[in-house]
Design an enzyme around this catalytic site. Structure first.
Site, PDB file in Angstrom:
ATOM      1  N   LYS A  49      42.955  40.159  33.380  1.00  0.00           N
ATOM      2  CA  LYS A  49      44.353  39.723  33.425  1.00  0.00           C
ATOM      3  C   LYS A  49      44.744  39.063  32.107  1.00  0.00           C
ATOM      4  CE  LYS A  49      44.472  39.531  38.437  1.00  0.00           C
ATOM      5  NZ  LYS A  49      44.597  38.807  39.703  1.00  0.00           N
TER       6      LYS A  49
ATOM      7  N   GLN B  85      43.591  32.638  41.647  1.00  0.00           N
ATOM      8  CA  GLN B  85      42.743  33.771  42.038  1.00  0.00           C
ATOM      9  C   GLN B  85      42.048  33.470  43.370  1.00  0.00           C
ATOM     10  OE1 GLN B  85      42.803  36.599  40.283  1.00  0.00           O
ATOM     11  NE2 GLN B  85      41.254  37.697  41.412  1.00  0.00           N
TER      12      GLN B  85
ATOM     13  N   ASP C 251      52.206  36.372  42.336  1.00  0.00           N
ATOM     14  CA  ASP C 251      51.387  37.126  43.286  1.00  0.00           C
ATOM     15  C   ASP C 251      52.245  37.588  44.470  1.00  0.00           C
ATOM     16  OD1 ASP C 251      48.660  37.593  42.772  1.00  0.00           O
ATOM     17  OD2 ASP C 251      48.145  35.489  43.116  1.00  0.00           O
TER      18      ASP C 251
HETATM   19  N1  LUD Z   1      43.732  36.921  44.044  1.00  0.00           N
HETATM   20  C1  LUD Z   1      43.847  39.229  43.469  1.00  0.00           C
HETATM   21  N2  LUD Z   1      41.884  38.337  44.432  1.00  0.00           N
HETATM   22  C2  LUD Z   1      41.235  39.640  44.479  1.00  0.00           C
HETATM   23  N3  LUD Z   1      39.641  46.993  38.967  1.00  0.00           N
HETATM   24  C3  LUD Z   1      42.992  41.147  42.239  1.00  0.00           C
HETATM   25  C4  LUD Z   1      41.750  43.144  41.521  1.00  0.00           C
HETATM   26  C5  LUD Z   1      41.952  44.197  39.353  1.00  0.00           C
HETATM   27  N4  LUD Z   1      45.575  35.577  43.736  1.00  0.00           N
HETATM   28  C6  LUD Z   1      45.001  36.759  43.662  1.00  0.00           C
HETATM   29  O1  LUD Z   1      43.568  40.900  41.172  1.00  0.00           O
HETATM   30  O2  LUD Z   1      45.915  40.044  42.744  1.00  0.00           O
HETATM   31  C7  LUD Z   1      45.220  39.072  43.105  1.00  0.00           C
HETATM   32  N5  LUD Z   1      45.738  37.823  43.207  1.00  0.00           N
HETATM   33  N6  LUD Z   1      43.173  40.436  43.362  1.00  0.00           N
HETATM   34  N7  LUD Z   1      42.124  42.168  42.468  1.00  0.00           N
HETATM   35  C8  LUD Z   1      41.588  42.059  43.802  1.00  0.00           C
HETATM   36  C9  LUD Z   1      42.198  40.810  44.393  1.00  0.00           C
HETATM   37  C10 LUD Z   1      43.149  38.143  43.968  1.00  0.00           C
HETATM   38  C11 LUD Z   1      40.745  44.039  41.808  1.00  0.00           C
HETATM   39  C12 LUD Z   1      40.347  44.983  40.866  1.00  0.00           C
HETATM   40  C13 LUD Z   1      40.948  45.068  39.639  1.00  0.00           C
HETATM   41  C14 LUD Z   1      42.351  43.252  40.274  1.00  0.00           C
HETATM   42  C15 LUD Z   1      40.531  46.067  38.613  1.00  0.00           C
HETATM   43  O3  LUD Z   1      40.965  46.029  37.477  1.00  0.00           O
HETATM   44  C16 LUD Z   1      39.103  47.981  38.079  1.00  0.00           C
HETATM   45  C17 LUD Z   1      39.468  49.371  38.610  1.00  0.00           C
HETATM   46  O4  LUD Z   1      39.647  49.497  39.819  1.00  0.00           O
HETATM   47  O5  LUD Z   1      39.499  50.288  37.784  1.00  0.00           O
HETATM   48  C18 LUD Z   1      37.591  47.877  38.058  1.00  0.00           C
HETATM   49  C19 LUD Z   1      37.121  46.555  37.553  1.00  0.00           C
HETATM   50  C20 LUD Z   1      35.595  46.424  37.706  1.00  0.00           C
HETATM   51  O6  LUD Z   1      35.144  45.689  38.620  1.00  0.00           O
HETATM   52  O7  LUD Z   1      34.877  47.058  36.948  1.00  0.00           O
END
Ligand code: LUD
Ligand code: NAP
Length: 290
Positions: A59, A103, A126
């Site tokens: 992020k 987060q 969010d």
């Molecule tokens: N909490 C989120 N907790 C978990 N994957 C994310 C997520 C990017 N307050 C709050 O960001 O929005 C949120 N707000 N969340 N998540 C999950 C959840 C939170 C999950 C995966 C990814 C954000 C991401 O970039 C990559 C992909 O799918 O290509 C892979 C990243 C890796 O692990 O290699």
């Protein structure tokens, strides 16, 4: 966007997210020129969950690329709820901070609901605050949850019309399943929400023209459950013991039958981050009243 995988075309969240970031970069420059303001995002990480660390780092990097100022607050796992609420109060009043994200998950001793409700709804990038969820329920959204919002953008990018379609969502969390249901309902899909007590889940999924899997169980949705020509959106992110990352859908089998499918990684994950940046720019705009 449309490489073919055993029948289905791939919706590349990675590519769509890159396009969204490029557009936001231009908007940030304009806001700086016209209003002398740089959008700012505060990200709070409590404790040392390894997955959370990766997401928070990504992020921060994405903010930098787009020109959003990011303020990262890394707090120890022992942080008290009171301490966290104090920091949120300070950020709520900061002129430089337009978006605040805590987060999840938080350590067990901290009440998540209380923390989410402490964030000013106009800085709640969010979209988890009851005010923003309520605005979504009543069909007048302000800041929308990033993951389901990203899914909507992926459907739009692939020109998939959801009106009148049978949408089956697996998972009913406040951050994915429930807001996803509301967003698809607003776009005139007929929505079924499945969860851990759903009976005959296979039968429900088999009816879906659009299937959104968000339950957090590796490859739970089997290829044979996918109706021919369906659109499959895989929100799940599961790391297997061997380090491999898989979704909640058996990708190979589902891709044989689907018309469109999202991969993991490179699907919904990057879209979540792109929509967070989008919401931050929106929040900055709201603070200016433009
Ligand atoms: N909490 C989120 N907790 C978990 N994957 C994310 C997520 C990017 N307050 C709050 O960001 O929005 C949120 N707000 N969340 N998540 C999950 C959840 C939170 C999950 C995966 C990814 C954000 C991401 O970039 C990559 C992909 O799918 O290509 C892979 C990243 C890796 O692990 O290699
Ligand atoms: P969550 O809060 O754990 O909720 C899971 C939901 O799935 C619950 O509603 C649960 O039902 C349901 N469920 C669990 N097991 C089930 C089963 N066997 N059959 C049917 N339903 C079942 O999870 P979440 O935060 O929504 O996340 C879901 C998945 O998406 C996770 O893998 C997470 O890592 C991933 N995720 C990805 C992104 C992204 O950007 N790609 C963003 C957020 C989350 P009950 O309500 O009955 O318990």
């Amino acid at each position: 966007m449309d490489s073919i995988s055993g029948g289905a075309a791939i919706i590349s969240g990675k590519d769509i997210a890159a396009g969204i970031r490029a557009g936001l970069k231009g908007q940030v420059l304009k806001m700086q020129e016209k209003n002398g303001v740089t959008p700012g995002l505060a990200v709070i990480l409590v404790g040392d969950n390894p997955a959370s660390k990766v997401y928070v780092r990504n992020k921060g990097k994405a903010c930098e690329e787009v020109g959003i100022k990011s303020f990262q607050h890394t707090l120890p796992a022992e942080t008290t709820e009171e301490g966290l609420l104090k920091l949120i109060d300070k950020l709520n009043r900061s002129k430089e901070v337009h978006g605040i994200l805590v987060q999840l998950p938080l350590p067990f001793h901290i009440n998540e609901t209380r923390v989410i409700e402490a964030i000013s709804p106009i800085k709640d990038v969010d979209g988890f605050h009851p005010y923003n969820l309520g605005r979504l329920v009543t069909g007048n959204p302000l800041l929308q949850p990033c993951t389901p919002y990203g899914v909507i953008k992926m459907l739009e990018a692939a020109a998939i019309d959801v009106s009148g379609k049978e949408a089956v969502i697996v998972g009913r969390s406040n951050i994915v399943g429930k807001p996803m249901a509301l967003m698809l309902l607003r776009r005139n899909a007929t929505v079924t929400v499945c969860h851990s007590r759903t009976r005959n889940i296979e039968e429900k999924i088999k009816r879906g023209d659009i299937v959104v899997a968000a339950l957090g169980k590796p490859e739970f949705v089997k290829g044979e459950w996918i109706k021919s020509g369906a659109v499959v959106i895989d929100v799940g992110i599961n790391r297997l013991p061997d380090g491999k990352l898989v979704g909640d859908v058996e990708f190979g089998g589902a891709a044989q039958r689907a018309s469109w499918i999202t991969p993991v990684p490179g699907g919904v994950g990057p879209m979540t981050i792109a929509m967070l940046l989008h919401n931050t720019v929106d929040a900055a705009r709201m603070s200016l009243g433009v």
